[in-house]
Design a protein around this motif. Sequence first.
Motif: not given
Length: 149
Positions: A108-121, A123-124
Motif C-alpha cells: 500500500w505504501v509503495g503504491e501511494a509513493v508511486v502515485f505521488r511520484m506520477r502526480q509530481m511528474g 504537474r512538471h
Amino acid sequence: MSPRHGRREKREKHGSDDFDVRHYTLGEILSRMRPLAAPHRGPLTAALLLMLTTAAAVAVMPLLPKLMLDWAIPRHSLWLILGVAGGFFVVGVVRMSAYYVATLILLWVGEAVVFRMRQMGFRHLQRLCLRFHSKYPSGFLYNRVFENA
C-alpha cells in the motif's frame, strides 16, 4: 563535469534527440525518496515491527519441536505435549499473519509513493513550455514519466 554535482553526466541517444540522463547514487535516491515516504512513517513503522515479529516467530519455531522431543515426550505428559503442539500452532499463525499484514502495508505504501511520484511528474510536464512538448512526442514523455516511475 557538472558544476553542481562534480561528476560527468552521461549522454544517451534516444531516437534523433540527445538529452542528458543523470545517474544517481543510492544516497541521492534515498534523500529524494525521504519526503515521499515521510507521510507514511506510521505504517512503515508498523510494517517494521510486524517484520520483526515474523523474524522472532521464525527463530522460535525450531525450539518448540526440541522442547517436545527433549522435555515433553520423556515425561509422558499428554498436557505438555498438547501445550507444546498448541504453542507451535500459535507461533505459526502469528508468523503468517504478521508477514501477511506487513506485506499488505508495504504494498500500500509503495503504491501511494508511486502515485505521488506520477502526480509530481504530470504537474512538471504541465509547467513545461510548448517548445519542449513539440520537441519530444507525447508517447515518449508518457513512457518516461508513467511507465518507468
